[in-house]
Design a protein around this motif. Structure first.
Motif, short mmCIF file in Angstrom:
data_model
loop_
_atom_site.label_atom_id
_atom_site.label_comp_id
_atom_site.label_asym_id
_atom_site.label_seq_id
_atom_site.Cartn_x
_atom_site.Cartn_y
_atom_site.Cartn_z
N TYR A 179 -20.29 -5.01 -13.99
CA TYR A 179 -19.35 -5.52 -14.96
C TYR A 179 -18.19 -4.55 -15.09
N VAL A 180 -17.00 -5.08 -15.05
CA VAL A 180 -15.80 -4.27 -15.21
C VAL A 180 -15.29 -4.49 -16.62
N ILE A 181 -15.17 -3.42 -17.37
CA ILE A 181 -14.64 -3.52 -18.73
C ILE A 181 -13.14 -3.69 -18.64
N MET A 182 -12.63 -4.79 -19.16
CA MET A 182 -11.21 -5.11 -19.04
C MET A 182 -10.51 -4.92 -20.38
N THR A 183 -9.71 -3.90 -20.46
CA THR A 183 -8.88 -3.68 -21.64
C THR A 183 -7.53 -4.32 -21.39
N GLU A 184 -6.72 -4.42 -22.40
CA GLU A 184 -5.40 -5.02 -22.25
C GLU A 184 -4.55 -4.24 -21.24
N ASP A 185 -4.61 -2.90 -21.28
CA ASP A 185 -3.85 -2.08 -20.33
C ASP A 185 -4.33 -2.34 -18.90
N TRP A 186 -5.64 -2.45 -18.73
CA TRP A 186 -6.20 -2.66 -17.40
C TRP A 186 -5.76 -4.00 -16.84
N LEU A 187 -5.73 -5.01 -17.69
CA LEU A 187 -5.38 -6.36 -17.23
C LEU A 187 -3.95 -6.46 -16.73
N THR A 188 -3.08 -5.60 -17.19
CA THR A 188 -1.68 -5.66 -16.77
C THR A 188 -1.35 -4.59 -15.72
N SER A 189 -2.33 -3.79 -15.34
CA SER A 189 -2.09 -2.70 -14.40
C SER A 189 -2.06 -3.19 -12.96
N GLN A 190 -1.56 -2.34 -12.09
CA GLN A 190 -1.56 -2.67 -10.66
C GLN A 190 -3.00 -2.82 -10.16
N LEU A 191 -3.91 -2.02 -10.67
CA LEU A 191 -5.32 -2.13 -10.27
C LEU A 191 -5.85 -3.53 -10.56
N ASP A 209 1.18 -7.36 2.75
CA ASP A 209 0.89 -8.65 2.10
C ASP A 209 0.57 -8.44 0.62
N ILE A 210 -0.30 -7.47 0.36
CA ILE A 210 -0.72 -7.20 -1.02
C ILE A 210 0.46 -6.72 -1.85
N ARG A 211 1.23 -5.77 -1.30
CA ARG A 211 2.41 -5.25 -2.00
C ARG A 211 3.39 -6.36 -2.33
N GLY A 212 3.58 -7.28 -1.40
CA GLY A 212 4.50 -8.38 -1.61
C GLY A 212 4.12 -9.29 -2.78
N ILE A 213 2.83 -9.34 -3.07
CA ILE A 213 2.35 -10.21 -4.15
C ILE A 213 2.23 -9.46 -5.48
N VAL A 214 1.67 -8.24 -5.44
CA VAL A 214 1.41 -7.53 -6.71
C VAL A 214 2.51 -6.54 -7.07
N GLY A 215 3.39 -6.21 -6.13
CA GLY A 215 4.45 -5.25 -6.39
C GLY A 215 4.00 -3.82 -6.12
N SER A 264 -2.74 0.96 -1.47
CA SER A 264 -3.83 1.63 -0.77
C SER A 264 -4.69 2.45 -1.74
N ALA A 265 -4.03 3.13 -2.67
CA ALA A 265 -4.76 3.92 -3.66
C ALA A 265 -5.60 3.01 -4.57
N ARG A 266 -5.07 1.84 -4.93
CA ARG A 266 -5.82 0.92 -5.78
C ARG A 266 -7.04 0.36 -5.04
N LEU A 267 -6.91 0.11 -3.73
CA LEU A 267 -8.06 -0.35 -2.95
C LEU A 267 -9.14 0.73 -2.93
N ARG A 268 -8.72 2.01 -2.82
CA ARG A 268 -9.69 3.11 -2.88
C ARG A 268 -10.34 3.17 -4.26
#
Length: 80
Positions: free
Chosen positions: A4-16, A33-39, A46-50
C-alpha cells in the motif's frame, strides 16, 4: 503480498505520482515518452523510476529493455 502506498496531497501532485499513475498500466515506454507526458527532465523521470523500486515508495518491479535504436524502454510490473 500487497503493498500500500500512502498518498498525501503533496504526493498526488508530485512527479513521482505522475510517473506512478502513468506506468502502472505495465506498458513499455522510453524516458522521452514518459517525460513528454508527465513533464520534467529525462534525468528526473529516471530518478522517479528508481524511487518506485524503493520499499518506501512501493517496492515496485521496474524492468528495462534495450530498443533496436539504442534507447532503453521501461515498464512497471502490475501488482495484483
Amino acid at each position: 503480498m500487497l503493498t500500500y502506498v500512502i498518498m498525501t496531497e503533496d504526493w498526488l501532485t508530485s512527479q513521482l505520482a505522475k510517473v506512478y499513475r502513468l506506468m502502472r498500466d505495465g506498458r513499455w515506454r522510453t524516458l522521452g515518452d514518459i517525460r513528454g507526458i508527465v513533464g520534467g527532465s529525462e534525468a528526473g523521470v529516471s530518478a522517479r523510476l528508481r524511487d518506485l523500486r524503493k520499499k518506501r515508495f512501493g517496492g515496485f518491479t521496474v524492468e528495462r529493455q534495450r530498443c533496436p535504436d539504442g534507447l532503453w524502454e521501461y515498464r512497471m510490473e502490475k501488482k495484483l
